[in-house]
Design an enzyme around this catalytic site. Structure first.
Site, PDB file in Angstrom:
ATOM      1  CG  ASP A 108     -17.419 -16.655 -51.917  1.00 57.43           C
ATOM      2  OD1 ASP A 108     -17.659 -17.657 -51.209  1.00 57.43           O
ATOM      3  OD2 ASP A 108     -18.303 -15.852 -52.263  1.00 57.43           O
ATOM      4  CE1 TYR A 299     -11.870 -35.564 -53.829  1.00 58.25           C
ATOM      5  CE2 TYR A 299     -13.308 -34.210 -52.487  1.00 58.25           C
ATOM      6  CZ  TYR A 299     -12.487 -34.345 -53.587  1.00 58.25           C
ATOM      7  OH  TYR A 299     -12.286 -33.283 -54.424  1.00 58.25           O
ATOM      8  CD  GLU A 370     -20.971 -10.053 -47.569  1.00 58.96           C
ATOM      9  OE1 GLU A 370     -21.573  -9.012 -47.238  1.00 58.96           O
ATOM     10  OE2 GLU A 370     -20.378 -10.183 -48.657  1.00 58.96           O
TER      11      GLU A 370
END
Ligand code: NI
Length: 391
Positions: A108, A299, A370
């Site tokens: 996000d 991967y 944040e």
């Protein structure tokens, strides 16, 4: 004003936008290849900023911006958008609104940081050299979304690609990367051993596959110590063993599931062959049938270009503390891009003890500090801007 100062100022000014976007994505997590809402928002935002938008890999979005100077190189910046099937345990105002789904890896934040960069790059477009390609990819978590994007040809004209991952093992704001391998390859294998089930009281009338299964489990551990150069990192972890569900029942089949991690594809192939032999022959010794298959797309290791890693370190210094990243046995599908074009994968520290942001990735209490997201935005923007004139 110097371009880099301008970019850093713009990133700081955009902090409320980046955090708002991140919280919105956090509240509406979508797991691999279901990123419908997220990709729609990304597409709308990119169009608003003046990007040419193309769709990729189902729920992926690519934004293309041509700089003011003609010609030049093409630089790609990547953010992954998918969440995880985890029930969030954080009590925060932006908690996930979707039961059983959560942004527990920080994708996000990646999406929000790259949208911030999209805004900045659009604003300084006339001063940009070359072309910028912003890749918002789906399905990083086990979906190999990057592989689809490469196969669709979107990396064919790319001269360099950069990706940032928020990193819980690093203190907030610290930027880290390294030359060469930074993240491991990852295979997921499932071993099936077929025997003959029966009553636990009469083992001689059955053919218990648990018997070779335990030998196989132990033999796999010996590969690391007996078969591999001690200076080559290798992990074999086999956490799933499904045998009988009852104490008095001999199962007909035993299933063993695990993962193999290395930094070297040649070693990976050698070890896979060894595992296959162990499974087949240990099973055969007890008249069982042993097979192995991969249950997900493997991967490759993520290997940074040495020259570009230096370029990244120089730019990161403009934003504060930079350290050499420790390589990790975790894996990333960013590796697929690096097989096609040179580039660098970068970590941005988000660990903040004071704020209680201390949980590892994929934990139900994982969160992101944040206050450092603007740095990710600034980093993306500086990379795109300065790559244009990088020799
Ligand atoms: Ni991740």
């Amino acid at each position: 004003m110097k371009m880099e100062t301008r970019i850093i100022e713009l990133a700081k000014q955009l902090e409320p936008y980046i955090i708002e976007r991140r919280r919105d994505f956090h509240m509406h997590p979508e797991i691999r290849f279901e990123e419908v809402r997220t990709s729609q928002i990304v597409e709308e935002e990119l169009k608003k900023f003046g990007y040419k938008v193309i769709r990729t890999a189902g729920t992926g979005v690519i934004g293309i911006l041509r700089g003011g100077s003609k010609g030049g190189k093409t630089v790609a910046l990547r953010a992954d958008m998918d969440a995880l099937p985890i029930q969030e345990e954080n009590d925060v105002p932006y908690k996930s609104k979707v039961p059983g789904k959560m942004h527990a890896c920080g994708h996000d934040a990646h999406t929000a940081m790259l949208l911030g960069a999209a805004r900045i790059l659009a604003e300084i477009k006339d001063d940009l050299e070359g072309t910028v390609k912003l890749i918002f990819q789906p399905g990083e978590e086990g979906g190999a979304g990057a592989k689809n994007i490469v196969e669709e040809g979107h990396l064919d004209d790319v001269d360099a690609i950069f990706g940032i991952h928020v990193w819980a093992q690093l203190p907030s704001g610290v930027i880290a990367t390294r030359k060469g391998p930074i993240m491991a390859s990852s295979d997921g294998y499932v071993i099936r051993i077929k025997g003959k089930g029966g009553h636990a009281a009469h083992p001689h009338l059955a053919n218990d596959p648990t018997n070779p299964a335990t030998d196989i489990y132990n033999a796999l551990q010996k590969i690391v110590s007996r078969n591999v150069n001690p200076f080559s990192p290798l992990v074999i972890t086999t956490p799933v063993i499904k045998a009988s569900h009852e104490y008095n029942v001999i199962p007909g089949v035993v299933e063993i599931k695990g993962t193999l991690r290395t930094f070297d594809m040649e070693l990976r192939n050698k070890v896979m062959t060894r595992i296959k032999k162990i499974v087949e022959f240990y099973s055969k010794a007890w008249d069982c049938e042993g097979t192995i298959e991969l249950f997900r797309i493997p991967y490759p290791p993520t290997v940074n270009d040495p020259k570009l890693a230096e370029f990244v370190m120089e730019i990161a210094k403009k934003l504060g503390s930079v350290v050499e990243a420790e390589p990790t046995m975790g894996a990333e599908d960013f590796a697929f891009y690096l097989q096609k074009a040179p580039g660098v994968f970068i970590f941005l520290g988000i660990r903040n003890e004071e704020k209680g942001i201390v949980y590892p990735h994929h934990h139900p209490k994982f969160d992101v500090d944040e206050s450092v997201l603007w740095k990710g935005t600034a980093m993306y923007s500086l990379l795109a801007c300065e790559f244009g004139t990088f020799e």
